[in-house]
Design a protein around this motif. Structure first.
Motif, short mmCIF file in Angstrom:
data_model
loop_
_atom_site.label_atom_id
_atom_site.label_comp_id
_atom_site.label_asym_id
_atom_site.label_seq_id
_atom_site.Cartn_x
_atom_site.Cartn_y
_atom_site.Cartn_z
N LEU A 2 0.84 -1.19 0.00
CA LEU A 2 0.00 0.00 0.00
C LEU A 2 0.87 1.24 0.00
O LEU A 2 1.88 1.30 0.69
CB LEU A 2 -0.88 0.03 1.25
N ARG A 3 0.48 2.24 -0.78
CA ARG A 3 1.18 3.53 -0.74
C ARG A 3 0.81 4.29 0.53
O ARG A 3 1.66 4.88 1.17
CB ARG A 3 0.82 4.36 -1.97
N TYR A 4 -0.48 4.27 0.84
CA TYR A 4 -0.97 5.07 1.96
C TYR A 4 -1.17 4.18 3.19
O TYR A 4 -2.13 3.44 3.28
CB TYR A 4 -2.29 5.74 1.60
N VAL A 31 -11.48 4.78 3.17
CA VAL A 31 -10.18 5.33 2.76
C VAL A 31 -9.15 4.20 2.81
O VAL A 31 -9.13 3.41 3.75
CB VAL A 31 -9.79 6.54 3.64
N SER A 32 -8.32 4.13 1.80
CA SER A 32 -7.41 2.99 1.64
C SER A 32 -6.50 2.78 2.84
O SER A 32 -6.21 1.64 3.22
CB SER A 32 -6.60 3.13 0.36
N LYS A 46 -16.05 -2.76 1.07
CA LYS A 46 -16.10 -2.13 2.40
C LYS A 46 -17.06 -0.95 2.38
O LYS A 46 -17.84 -0.76 3.33
CB LYS A 46 -14.70 -1.68 2.83
N ALA A 47 -17.02 -0.14 1.34
CA ALA A 47 -17.94 0.99 1.24
C ALA A 47 -19.39 0.50 1.21
O ALA A 47 -20.25 1.07 1.89
CB ALA A 47 -17.63 1.82 -0.01
N SER A 74 -11.70 6.31 -1.44
CA SER A 74 -10.52 7.06 -1.87
C SER A 74 -9.22 6.36 -1.50
O SER A 74 -9.07 5.83 -0.40
CB SER A 74 -10.53 8.44 -1.21
N ASN A 75 -8.28 6.38 -2.45
CA ASN A 75 -6.90 6.02 -2.17
C ASN A 75 -6.26 7.26 -1.53
O ASN A 75 -5.92 8.21 -2.22
CB ASN A 75 -6.15 5.66 -3.45
#
Length: 200
Positions: free
Chosen positions: A36-38, A124-125, A140-141, A100-101
């Motif tokens: 994961l980036r975030y 959110v990621s 998940k959303a 959102s990522n």
């Protein structure tokens, strides 16, 4: 432009075009520290992006940029009718979510932009531990909204992340700028009438 303007006092010499080119190259590369980036507040990822884009790894420079992007000054709502549309959707009983990522700054940022109350849920990621186009974040959303994927439509501006990801999760998906061009058009497509301004 922001990276360049803020960076001048830290010795950044690249032009805006050079920074943009380097930013795109860095952002497109696989992020090696995690799948994961975030993760959490995203600092390690963003430090990598900033230093790769500008050639400057000064921590004070990074912190100034990082903080700037937590404020409403760094962002703008692209659709002036958004407020009326989301109010109309809420009155019509349509449940909405942000998918959102992004890192954990997203929730306070939505509050700073005074639009957090438009949404029933935020996926959110950094919190879900899955980034678009992974179907997990869309599922998940749907779970947060208490809707089945086949009852949901996702609107986004990236063909791979938004369209393919949402469809892989079983949701319908529309591409912003191609399938729909405004939030009002989104509401009309799902059968919700939107009054504007004082005409509501």
């Amino acid at each position: 432009q922001v990276y360049r303007t803020v960076g001048e006092k830290y010795g950044v010499k690249y032009s805006e075009d050079e920074i943009l080119m380097r930013y795109r190259q860095a952002y497109a590369q696989p992020w090696g520290r995690s799948r994961l980036r975030y993760v959490d507040d995203g600092r390690p990822f963003w430090q990598h992006i900033v230093s790769s884009s500008t050639g400057c790894s000064d921590l004070q420079y990074f912190e100034e940029l990082y903080h700037y992007y937590t404020t409403e000054k760094a962002w703008r709502l692209i659709d002036p009718d958004a407020k009326y549309v989301f109010e109309a959707l809420r009155r019509a009983g349509v449940r909405t979510a942000v998918v959102s990522n992004f890192d954990t700054r997203l929730r306070p940022l939505l509050q700073a932009l005074n639009c957090d109350h438009w949404f029933d849920a935020v996926a959110v990621s950094a919190e879900v531990a899955a980034e678009k186009p992974n179907p997990t974040i869309f599922l998940k959303a749907c779970e947060l909204l208490d809707v089945k994927p086949e009852e949901a439509v996702h609107i986004g501006d990236d063909r791979r992340n938004d369209l393919w990801g949402a469809r892989d999760a079983g949701c319908d998906a529309w591409l912003w700028g191609s399938d729909v061009h405004s939030f009002k058009e989104v509401a009309e497509r799902i059968g919700v009438s939107v009054g504007m301004g004082n005409n509501m």
